[in-house]
Write a protein that holds these residues in place. Structure first.
Motif, PDB file in Angstrom:
ATOM      1  N   PHE A 228      14.175  12.925 -52.507  1.00 42.64           N
ATOM      2  CA  PHE A 228      13.584  11.598 -52.299  1.00 42.64           C
ATOM      3  C   PHE A 228      14.237  10.658 -53.301  1.00 42.64           C
ATOM      4  N   TYR A 276       9.583  13.295 -46.036  1.00 39.27           N
ATOM      5  CA  TYR A 276       9.064  13.485 -47.396  1.00 39.27           C
ATOM      6  C   TYR A 276       7.804  12.634 -47.597  1.00 39.27           C
ATOM      7  N   ASN A 279       4.986  14.112 -45.462  1.00 44.59           N
ATOM      8  CA  ASN A 279       4.471  15.397 -45.955  1.00 44.59           C
ATOM      9  C   ASN A 279       3.777  15.288 -47.293  1.00 44.59           C
ATOM     10  N   ASN A 280       4.259  14.410 -48.160  1.00 43.88           N
ATOM     11  CA  ASN A 280       3.765  14.424 -49.531  1.00 43.88           C
ATOM     12  C   ASN A 280       2.815  13.280 -49.862  1.00 43.88           C
ATOM     13  N   SER A 296       3.887  13.321 -58.534  1.00 44.46           N
ATOM     14  CA  SER A 296       3.831  14.782 -58.616  1.00 44.46           C
ATOM     15  C   SER A 296       4.170  15.322 -60.001  1.00 44.46           C
TER      16      SER A 296
HETATM   17  C1  LIG Z   1       6.493  17.746 -51.118  1.00 45.87           C
HETATM   18  O1  LIG Z   1       5.523  18.616 -50.581  1.00 45.87           O
HETATM   19  C2  LIG Z   1       5.986  19.931 -50.378  1.00 45.87           C
HETATM   20  C3  LIG Z   1       4.909  20.736 -49.674  1.00 45.87           C
HETATM   21  O2  LIG Z   1       3.820  20.006 -49.385  1.00 45.87           O
HETATM   22  C4  LIG Z   1       6.340  20.553 -51.732  1.00 45.87           C
HETATM   23  O3  LIG Z   1       6.815  21.864 -51.548  1.00 45.87           O
HETATM   24  C5  LIG Z   1       7.424  19.695 -52.384  1.00 45.87           C
HETATM   25  O4  LIG Z   1       7.693  20.192 -53.678  1.00 45.87           O
HETATM   26  C6  LIG Z   1       6.993  18.257 -52.478  1.00 45.87           C
HETATM   27  N1  LIG Z   1       8.123  17.502 -52.926  1.00 45.87           N
HETATM   28  C7  LIG Z   1       8.081  16.695 -53.947  1.00 45.87           C
HETATM   29  C8  LIG Z   1       9.362  16.053 -54.301  1.00 45.87           C
HETATM   30  O5  LIG Z   1       7.076  16.452 -54.562  1.00 45.87           O
END
Ligand SMILES: *[C@@H]1O[C@H](CO)[C@@H](O)[C@H](O)[C@H]1NC(C)=O
Ligand SMILES: *[C@@H]1O[C@H](CO)[C@@H](O)[C@H](O)[C@H]1NC(C)=O
Ligand SMILES: *[C@@H]1O[C@H](CO)[C@@H](O)[C@H](O)[C@H]1NC(C)=O
Ligand SMILES: *[C@@H]1O[C@H](CO)[C@@H](O)[C@H](O)[C@H]1NC(C)=O
Length: 611
Positions: A228, A276, A279-280, A296
């Motif tokens: 990302f 991305y 999903n996140n 994160s």
């Molecule tokens: C995004 O989410 C996936 C699974 O939900 C995780 O494995 C991944 O590390 C996350 N990516 C980031 C860049 O946070």
């Protein structure tokens, strides 16, 4: 299916077939630069993160507050490898009984770190032109001269990474990228994600196509290496992104250059970034999937470390402090750091301070609107490539997001879109400029334009948004935070003005033009008084610039210049400076005249300003 639908489907089908033929010829002619986007993948070495992102060294140095701006330390270069530095640090702490004095910490930093910002050299863009064509569209001579000055500023904001950064990235917090960049300016000596959208549009208007493409390629490259695009070009931003405008950058580039192949070659990467975010960042509201800002990483923001530790003191447990850091970093991901927009207090209102930040529980209008737009643009690029199946897949994703925006964020009573509070399960009825962002990306049924126009104009009137001489403020709440009243920011001004223009009704277009021209004139007034372009301006004062927040006012300034250049091109035939100030507030002609004289003098002394 109605007859109209059949016709529409047939047209789409023909277009897809046509573009398939075109795409085939294009693909046979893949350019070297496009090729390098997809193939130049290496894995990013995050080893400098142990110094700059977290850990006891960062904590000790940042809590000693050696520098007026916390960002200074994390931008300093290492003199030895991260491993050696950490060993030395352990020994240093042991020798000082784990309680070194501030002076001892300063000595350690002096011994192990070099000056900040040494990783970048000033770079004069090779595609810079002295008189880009947009200047011919500007009739007023003073405005045209200003356009030339702004075009000159690109040369001051160009930066190129030293070769050593590519060879030894572990010594730096900067994330190496292959191509030179245009930076925002001031304390922002590296590139930023969403800033770059307006910078790139400005560059395209200034005919600096190669510089613009190089910056977009850097971002594509980052998605490939990191998954990302971080908030900005530093490892310490690794847990957060920013409003995802990469696809829109590619679209801008293709609109200017007609180089469809560039977009087609970028599709894998653009899809990756889209997925991305889906999903996140997904949250659920009223049975719909939407997205919210997230982070994160763990710990305080490295670049504002002691500030975050201080606001976290009102929380008792480590877990509560960690949650607080996450709320702050998620607000940073929005780009609007900070603002009452992110506060939810115990009563469920926006009254409070940073300890009330609940960013992760607020569904933000613009992020969802931008993702809708991304899906639409990805569908469009697939259509150009002749990938009918993929085009349909992304059209469907776009429709889903549009329905969710309508169901959760549109508020019939307010007559506008509103952020949604997931804690109290209710809309947040506070004006934020981003509430109008669906207009910008057309994230609504176009057949509802008349109705939406009437609602939104009423909303604007109810909130008295047309009464500010220095631009439309970001919020109506004065908290001392920089994304609150009375500050006005170029990107949000752009989103408002272009959104009303896109809406297309005569009333909306009239207001759009008035706001756009008022912004140009007010920025010009500030420039003529100070010879500077600012990061933010003051809604209450024609020609006034902004303040507040965590750091001093910054000048430069990338996105501000980008928006003005685009609007000089857009309004240049109509705007004249003589006799009025954009129809909002009377400005004192005498002060203006004094300003002009002062500027002319300063300019003559500096030898760079010609009247
Ligand atoms: C995004 O989410 C996936 C699974 O939900 C995780 O494995 C991944 O590390 C996350 N990516 C980031 C860049 O946070
Ligand atoms: C192929 O690339 C060359 C050189 O960049 C260009 O002149 C030519 O127009 C391109 N052909 C097509 C079909 O795009
Ligand atoms: C923020 O608000 C809380 C209570 O609402 C208060 O205890 C705290 O002192 C305030 N913090 C600042 C920095 O004003
Ligand atoms: C658009 O119009 C269709 C048909 O009237 C409706 O089903 C749909 O919910 C509308 N979507 C939005 C986002 O307003």
């Amino acid at each position: 299916m109605t007859k109209l639908n059949v016709l529409y489907a047939t047209i789409l089908c023909c277009l897809a077939l046509l573009s398939q033929v075109r795409a085939r010829t294009l693909i046979e002619n893949i350019t070297e630069s496009a090729n390098s986007i997809v193939k130049n993948i290496d894995t990013y070495d995050f080893s400098s993160c142990q110094i700059y992102c977290y850990g006891p060294l960062l904590h000790t140095v940042q809590m000693a507050k050696l520098f007026p701006d916390s960002k200074t330390f994390v931008d300093m270069k290492l003199k030895a490898s991260p491993e050696t530095t950490l060993e030395d640090f352990d020994a240093f702490m042991a020798s000082k009984n784990n309680t070194p004095t501030r002076d001892e910490i300063r000595e350690f930093v002096d011994a192990h770190f070099g000056e900040k910002g040494t990783e970048l050299d000033v770079w004069t863009p090779t595609d810079w032109v002295e008189r880009p064509g947009f200047l011919d569209l500007v009739h007023d001579p003073d405005l045209r001269q200003w356009g030339m000055d702004l075009n000159n500023i690109w040369r001051e904001l160009g930066r190129k990474m030293k070769e050593d950064v590519q060879k030894n990235p572990q010594y730096y917090s900067i994330i190496p990228v292959p191509n030179p960049v245009i930076v925002p300016g001031g304390r922002f000596i590296e590139f930023y994600y969403w800033d770059s959208y307006w910078i790139i549009r400005g560059l395209l208007h200034s005919e600096m196509t190669n510089t613009a493409r190089g910056m977009i390629e850097n971002f594509l490259n980052m998605v490939q290496r990191i998954g990302f695009i971080p908030n900005g070009g530093r490892v310490y931003y690794w847990g957060r992104s920013q409003p995802p405008l990469l696809t829109a950058m590619v679209k801008s580039y293709v609109d200017f250059t007609k180089d469809d192949l560039f977009a087609i070659n970028a599709l894998d990467v653009l899809e990756h970034e889209f997925e991305y975010f889906i999903n996140n960042h997904t949250v659920q509201a009223k049975g719909h999937n939407l997205v919210a800002y997230r982070d994160s990483s763990s710990g305080p923001r490295p670049e504002s470390y002691s500030e975050d530790v201080e606001t976290s003191e009102s929380f008792d447990t480590e877990a509560a402090k960690e949650d607080h850091y996450s709320e702050l970093k998620s607000a940073a991901e929005s780009g609007m750091d900070f603002s009452s927009r992110w506060y939810i207090n115990e009563d469920g209102t926006n009254v409070g301070n940073l300890t009330n930040a609940k960013t992760r529980s607020i569904v933000p209008v613009e992020l969802n609107a931008i993702l809708y737009w991304n899906a639409k643009m990805i569908a469009e690029f697939h259509s150009k490539a002749g990938n009918v199946e993929k085009m349909t897949e992304y059209e469907t994703k776009a429709q889903k997001i549009k329905e969710a925006i309508q169901a959760v964020l549109w508020n019939e009573e307010a007559g506008c879109w509103l952020d949604y509070d997931l804690i109290n399960d209710k809309p947040r009825n506070y004006y934020v400029s981003s509430n109008l962002s669906p207009l910008w990306v057309k994230a609504y049924n176009i057949s509802d334009s008349e109705k939406i126009s009437a609602s939104v104009l009423k909303y604007i009137e109810n909130n008295k948004l047309d009464t500010f001489p220095g631009g439309v403020p970001n919020t109506l709440y004065q908290t001392g935070e920089q994304w609150d009243f009375p500050n006005v920011w170029a990107p949000m001004q752009y989103i408002l003005v272009e959104g009303l223009d896109n809406l297309g009704t005569p009333e909306a277009k009239e207001l759009s033009q008035r706001w756009g021209q008022r912004w140009v004139k007010s920025n010009f007034e500030a420039y003529r008084e100070t010879l500077a372009m600012f990061e933010k301006y003051d809604a209450e004062k024609f020609g006034g610039h902004g303040g507040g927040g965590e750091y001093g006012v910054q000048t430069g300034f990338g996105w501000t210049n980008g928006v003005i250049i685009e609007w000089l091109a857009k309004y240049g035939r109509q705007i004249s400076l003589s006799g009025n100030t954009g129809g909002a507030a009377p400005s004192s002609r005498i002060i203006s005249l004094l300003g002009v004289t002062a500027v002319a003098l300063v300019g003559a002394l500096a030898g760079r300003f010609i009247w």
